[in-house]
Design an enzyme around this catalytic site. Structure first.
Site, PDB file in Angstrom:
ATOM      1  N   SER A 125      44.577 -27.764 -47.981  1.00 36.14           N
ATOM      2  CA  SER A 125      44.931 -26.552 -47.233  1.00 36.14           C
ATOM      3  C   SER A 125      44.613 -26.574 -45.736  1.00 36.14           C
ATOM      4  O   SER A 125      44.525 -25.522 -45.115  1.00 36.14           O
ATOM      5  CB  SER A 125      44.255 -25.347 -47.878  1.00 36.14           C
ATOM      6  OG  SER A 125      42.863 -25.477 -47.727  1.00 36.14           O
TER       7      SER A 125
ATOM      8  N   ARG B 229      45.411 -13.171 -34.624  1.00 32.16           N
ATOM      9  CA  ARG B 229      45.583 -13.439 -36.047  1.00 32.16           C
ATOM     10  C   ARG B 229      45.312 -12.175 -36.857  1.00 32.16           C
ATOM     11  O   ARG B 229      44.609 -11.271 -36.406  1.00 32.16           O
ATOM     12  CB  ARG B 229      44.593 -14.525 -36.527  1.00 32.16           C
ATOM     13  CG  ARG B 229      44.855 -15.915 -35.966  1.00 32.16           C
ATOM     14  CD  ARG B 229      46.113 -16.543 -36.558  1.00 32.16           C
ATOM     15  NE  ARG B 229      46.379 -17.849 -35.990  1.00 32.16           N
ATOM     16  CZ  ARG B 229      47.053 -18.062 -34.858  1.00 32.16           C
ATOM     17  NH1 ARG B 229      47.507 -17.043 -34.147  1.00 32.16           N
ATOM     18  NH2 ARG B 229      47.264 -19.285 -34.428  1.00 32.16           N
TER      19      ARG B 229
ATOM     20  N   ASP C  93      39.084 -27.911 -61.581  1.00 30.70           N
ATOM     21  CA  ASP C  93      38.848 -28.332 -60.200  1.00 30.70           C
ATOM     22  C   ASP C  93      38.370 -29.784 -60.213  1.00 30.70           C
ATOM     23  O   ASP C  93      37.587 -30.163 -61.076  1.00 30.70           O
ATOM     24  CB  ASP C  93      37.778 -27.428 -59.546  1.00 30.70           C
ATOM     25  CG  ASP C  93      37.860 -27.433 -58.024  1.00 30.70           C
ATOM     26  OD1 ASP C  93      37.713 -28.520 -57.430  1.00 30.70           O
ATOM     27  OD2 ASP C  93      38.082 -26.362 -57.435  1.00 30.70           O
TER      28      ASP C  93
ATOM     29  N   HIS D 190      37.347 -23.117 -39.380  1.00 30.11           N
ATOM     30  CA  HIS D 190      37.749 -21.713 -39.233  1.00 30.11           C
ATOM     31  C   HIS D 190      36.885 -20.948 -38.230  1.00 30.11           C
ATOM     32  O   HIS D 190      35.697 -21.209 -38.074  1.00 30.11           O
ATOM     33  CB  HIS D 190      37.748 -21.014 -40.597  1.00 30.11           C
ATOM     34  CG  HIS D 190      38.867 -21.501 -41.465  1.00 30.11           C
ATOM     35  ND1 HIS D 190      38.703 -21.782 -42.796  1.00 30.11           N
ATOM     36  CD2 HIS D 190      40.158 -21.792 -41.174  1.00 30.11           C
ATOM     37  CE1 HIS D 190      39.855 -22.215 -43.287  1.00 30.11           C
ATOM     38  NE2 HIS D 190      40.750 -22.236 -42.318  1.00 30.11           N
TER      39      HIS D 190
ATOM     40  N   PHE E 161      47.475 -14.465 -44.893  1.00 27.25           N
ATOM     41  CA  PHE E 161      47.259 -14.670 -43.470  1.00 27.25           C
ATOM     42  C   PHE E 161      45.818 -15.215 -43.335  1.00 27.25           C
ATOM     43  O   PHE E 161      45.460 -16.084 -44.105  1.00 27.25           O
ATOM     44  CB  PHE E 161      47.606 -13.382 -42.706  1.00 27.25           C
ATOM     45  CG  PHE E 161      49.131 -13.247 -42.593  1.00 27.25           C
ATOM     46  CD1 PHE E 161      49.918 -13.034 -43.722  1.00 27.25           C
ATOM     47  CD2 PHE E 161      49.778 -13.429 -41.384  1.00 27.25           C
ATOM     48  CE1 PHE E 161      51.316 -13.000 -43.644  1.00 27.25           C
ATOM     49  CE2 PHE E 161      51.173 -13.383 -41.285  1.00 27.25           C
ATOM     50  CZ  PHE E 161      51.938 -13.167 -42.414  1.00 27.25           C
TER      51      PHE E 161
ATOM     52  N   TYR F 279      51.636 -28.973 -44.320  1.00 29.00           N
ATOM     53  CA  TYR F 279      50.982 -28.001 -45.206  1.00 29.00           C
ATOM     54  C   TYR F 279      51.933 -26.853 -45.547  1.00 29.00           C
ATOM     55  O   TYR F 279      52.176 -26.544 -46.722  1.00 29.00           O
ATOM     56  CB  TYR F 279      49.697 -27.474 -44.534  1.00 29.00           C
ATOM     57  CG  TYR F 279      49.090 -26.285 -45.237  1.00 29.00           C
ATOM     58  CD1 TYR F 279      48.667 -26.375 -46.557  1.00 29.00           C
ATOM     59  CD2 TYR F 279      48.956 -25.054 -44.582  1.00 29.00           C
ATOM     60  CE1 TYR F 279      48.114 -25.277 -47.210  1.00 29.00           C
ATOM     61  CE2 TYR F 279      48.411 -23.958 -45.221  1.00 29.00           C
ATOM     62  CZ  TYR F 279      47.993 -24.075 -46.535  1.00 29.00           C
ATOM     63  OH  TYR F 279      47.459 -22.980 -47.171  1.00 29.00           O
TER      64      TYR F 279
ATOM     65  N   THR G 188      51.141 -19.119 -48.382  1.00 35.19           N
ATOM     66  CA  THR G 188      50.522 -18.964 -47.060  1.00 35.19           C
ATOM     67  C   THR G 188      51.507 -18.506 -45.987  1.00 35.19           C
ATOM     68  O   THR G 188      52.713 -18.797 -46.071  1.00 35.19           O
ATOM     69  CB  THR G 188      49.920 -20.322 -46.615  1.00 35.19           C
ATOM     70  OG1 THR G 188      49.534 -20.263 -45.237  1.00 35.19           O
ATOM     71  CG2 THR G 188      50.922 -21.459 -46.738  1.00 35.19           C
TER      72      THR G 188
ATOM     73  N   PHE H 118      40.217 -21.816 -28.286  1.00 28.00           N
ATOM     74  CA  PHE H 118      41.339 -22.736 -28.085  1.00 28.00           C
ATOM     75  C   PHE H 118      42.463 -22.089 -27.265  1.00 28.00           C
ATOM     76  O   PHE H 118      43.471 -21.662 -27.808  1.00 28.00           O
ATOM     77  CB  PHE H 118      41.879 -23.228 -29.427  1.00 28.00           C
ATOM     78  CG  PHE H 118      40.890 -24.050 -30.227  1.00 28.00           C
ATOM     79  CD1 PHE H 118      40.037 -24.951 -29.598  1.00 28.00           C
ATOM     80  CD2 PHE H 118      40.818 -23.929 -31.605  1.00 28.00           C
ATOM     81  CE1 PHE H 118      39.126 -25.704 -30.327  1.00 28.00           C
ATOM     82  CE2 PHE H 118      39.914 -24.683 -32.338  1.00 28.00           C
ATOM     83  CZ  PHE H 118      39.060 -25.567 -31.702  1.00 28.00           C
TER      84      PHE H 118
ATOM     85  N   LYS I  77      53.855 -25.821 -49.241  1.00 34.39           N
ATOM     86  CA  LYS I  77      53.691 -24.510 -49.888  1.00 34.39           C
ATOM     87  C   LYS I  77      55.049 -23.821 -50.042  1.00 34.39           C
ATOM     88  O   LYS I  77      55.309 -23.144 -51.037  1.00 34.39           O
ATOM     89  CB  LYS I  77      52.729 -23.636 -49.077  1.00 34.39           C
ATOM     90  CG  LYS I  77      51.277 -24.088 -49.172  1.00 34.39           C
ATOM     91  CD  LYS I  77      50.658 -23.620 -50.487  1.00 34.39           C
ATOM     92  CE  LYS I  77      49.206 -24.015 -50.610  1.00 34.39           C
ATOM     93  NZ  LYS I  77      48.527 -23.416 -51.767  1.00 34.39           N
TER      94      LYS I  77
HETATM   95  N1  UFG Z   1      39.992 -20.787 -33.115  1.00 33.52           N
HETATM   96  C1  UFG Z   1      39.264 -21.005 -31.960  1.00 33.52           C
HETATM   97  N2  UFG Z   1      38.145 -21.768 -32.057  1.00 33.52           N
HETATM   98  C2  UFG Z   1      37.703 -22.324 -33.239  1.00 33.52           C
HETATM   99  C3  UFG Z   1      38.471 -22.084 -34.410  1.00 33.52           C
HETATM  100  C4  UFG Z   1      39.610 -21.317 -34.304  1.00 33.52           C
HETATM  101  O1  UFG Z   1      39.606 -20.536 -30.883  1.00 33.52           O
HETATM  102  O2  UFG Z   1      36.690 -23.031 -33.243  1.00 33.52           O
HETATM  103  C5  UFG Z   1      41.193 -19.927 -33.040  1.00 33.52           C
HETATM  104  C6  UFG Z   1      42.457 -20.644 -33.471  1.00 33.52           C
HETATM  105  O3  UFG Z   1      43.071 -21.286 -32.389  1.00 33.52           O
HETATM  106  C7  UFG Z   1      43.291 -19.474 -34.026  1.00 33.52           C
HETATM  107  C8  UFG Z   1      42.238 -18.510 -34.611  1.00 33.52           C
HETATM  108  O4  UFG Z   1      41.002 -18.872 -33.965  1.00 33.52           O
HETATM  109  O5  UFG Z   1      43.943 -18.824 -33.011  1.00 33.52           O
HETATM  110  C9  UFG Z   1      42.061 -18.642 -36.112  1.00 33.52           C
HETATM  111  O6  UFG Z   1      41.893 -20.019 -36.432  1.00 33.52           O
HETATM  112  P1  UFG Z   1      41.420 -20.524 -37.867  1.00 33.52           P
HETATM  113  O7  UFG Z   1      41.196 -21.995 -37.754  1.00 33.52           O
HETATM  114  O8  UFG Z   1      40.278 -19.693 -38.344  1.00 33.52           O
HETATM  115  O9  UFG Z   1      42.658 -20.199 -38.813  1.00 33.52           O
HETATM  116  P2  UFG Z   1      44.210 -20.610 -38.651  1.00 33.52           P
HETATM  117  O10 UFG Z   1      44.916 -19.431 -38.034  1.00 33.52           O
HETATM  118  O11 UFG Z   1      44.364 -21.905 -37.986  1.00 33.52           O
HETATM  119  O12 UFG Z   1      44.699 -20.850 -40.151  1.00 33.52           O
HETATM  120  C10 UFG Z   1      44.429 -20.008 -41.271  1.00 33.52           C
HETATM  121  C11 UFG Z   1      44.401 -20.886 -42.507  1.00 33.52           C
HETATM  122  C12 UFG Z   1      45.774 -21.459 -42.789  1.00 33.52           C
HETATM  123  C13 UFG Z   1      46.791 -20.338 -42.859  1.00 33.52           C
HETATM  124  C14 UFG Z   1      46.741 -19.487 -41.615  1.00 33.52           C
HETATM  125  C15 UFG Z   1      47.679 -18.316 -41.789  1.00 33.52           C
HETATM  126  O13 UFG Z   1      43.455 -21.943 -42.344  1.00 33.52           O
HETATM  127  O14 UFG Z   1      45.739 -22.164 -44.005  1.00 33.52           O
HETATM  128  O15 UFG Z   1      45.409 -19.020 -41.400  1.00 33.52           O
HETATM  129  O16 UFG Z   1      47.574 -17.378 -40.788  1.00 33.52           O
HETATM  130  F1  UFG Z   1      48.028 -20.874 -42.984  1.00 33.52           F
END
Ligand code: UFG
Length: 321
Positions: free
Chosen positions: A75, A218, A31, A188, A166, A139, A115, A205, A143
């Site tokens: 990522s 999700r 790392d 996240h 996921f 991204y 991913t 969001f 991948k």
């Molecule tokens: N969300 C909010 N508010 C926040 C953060 C997230 O409403 O403050 C929502 C997002 O819009 C989304 C859900 O919560 O609908 C999950 O968002 P995350 O940011 O936790 O995760 P993502 O779905 O964006 O992405 C993650 C990984 C990616 C991967 C993806 C696959 O970060 O690398 O899951 O499903 F590709």
């Protein structure tokens, strides 16, 4: 058997390192600590500080190893849109270097961290491994490029499995303490909603998505279930074969449902505010996990409340240090 864990100082890599060691494997971690944390690496692992782009570091790290778990990567979907070159360099060129050094060292077992972002906007839910791959971010594109590179490499004998994650969440209580997400900035949903306050509520969001409650859906998977699947994948590698397997729970939660689950675990309301949609977000991502069941004899055991509880406990443990 010694396993090289690239990216072993990161969230998922550090959990893999700890769980492999606890199951009797020897582990070397490679790392560069650009986003990972040296103190997340279990003491019993050999540690090589270096990049997957460095031939010397990769060759050194591979010494004595028989298999590789390859997590090291950039990522973040959003960051990849701003810095596509960085993503192509680390994710694609870094993996090319790793594969070349593995081949030189005659190491032919690989479990790769792929991913759901390789699929892009899904046409059919749940998403099977046969679904079209049309990534909507650099991204996802990087991948997917690596998955294709591995398929080619398997034609000359590599035994490989790409695991398409996921939404990974939760934390692991290793012998040395909690291993959890420590991203900077943290984007996240679960770690952020646990820090939500009345002054700084978690932003949802968008509540105008075409879903039952208007918020995005999700498929969340606990990091411990995810690493269990990696260890099963390692045991199921076959020479000359590259399998691609989804890892999720097979079910979906809307953002509102995740907030409710967290509220139940914490026993209090979680302040929220509706914000505009985040660009690049698909409305719904849910995995079809039947291939994981069939090929790895794997099923997830930990649900959303478990993910929230473990994240919560790990955050409390780190703030009380
Ligand atoms: N969300 C909010 N508010 C926040 C953060 C997230 O409403 O403050 C929502 C997002 O819009 C989304 C859900 O919560 O609908 C999950 O968002 P995350 O940011 O936790 O995760 P993502 O779905 O964006 O992405 C993650 C990984 C990616 C991967 C993806 C696959 O970060 O690398 O899951 O499903 F590709």
């Amino acid at each position: 058997m010694r396993v090289l864990v690239t990216g072993g100082a990161g969230y998922i890599g550090s959990v893999a390192t700890a769980m492999l060691l606890e199951r009797g494997f020897d582990v070397t971690v490679l790392d560069d600590c650009s986003t990972g944390h040296r103190d997340a690496v279990a003491g019993a692992a050999k540690f090589v500080e270096g990049s997957v782009l460095s031939t010397d570091s990769v060759a050194l790290a591979l010494t004595g190893c028989s298999a590789v778990f390859h997590f090291a990567a950039k990522s973040l979907v959003g960051e990849s849109v701003e810095k596509p070159d960085l993503y192509f360099d680390v994710n694609v060129n870094g993996t090319r270097n790793l594969l070349d050094q593995m081949s030189k060292a005659k190491i032919s077992k690989l479990v790769f961290s792929s991913t759901a972002a390789t699929y892009g906007e899904p046409e059919v839910i749940p998403i099977t491994e046969e679904a079209n791959t049309k990534p909507t971010s650099p991204y996802g594109t990087t991948k997917l490029a690596v998955d294709k590179m591995i398929t080619e490499e398997a034609k000359s004998g590599l035994a490989a499995i790409s695991l398409r994650y996921f939404n990974v969440a939760g934390a692991y209580k290793s012998k040395a303490g909690w291993l959890a997400e420590r991203h900077n900035p943290e984007t996240h949903l679960i770690p952020n909603l646990l820090r939500s306050t009345r002054d700084k509520p978690i932003k949802i969001f968008g509540n105008d998505w075409p879903t039952k409650d208007g918020t995005c859906i999700r498929d969340y998977i606990h990091v411990v279930d995810l690493i269990d699947a990696h260890i099963l994948a390692l045991e199921n590698l076959a020479s000359g074969q590259h399998k691609i397997i989804n890892l999720g729970s097979g079910g979906g939660y809307s953002v509102t449902e995740v907030v409710s689950a967290a509220s139940k675990v914490l026993g209090r309301d979680i302040p929220t505010e509706i914000a505009s949609r985040r660009s690049g977000d698909p409305a719904v991502l849910i995995a079809d996990i039947s291939l994981a069941a069939q090929c790895l004899n794997w099923a997830p055991k930990r649900g959303i409340e478990n993910m929230v509880r473990d994240t919560w406990e790990s955050q409390n443990a780190s703030t009380s240090k």
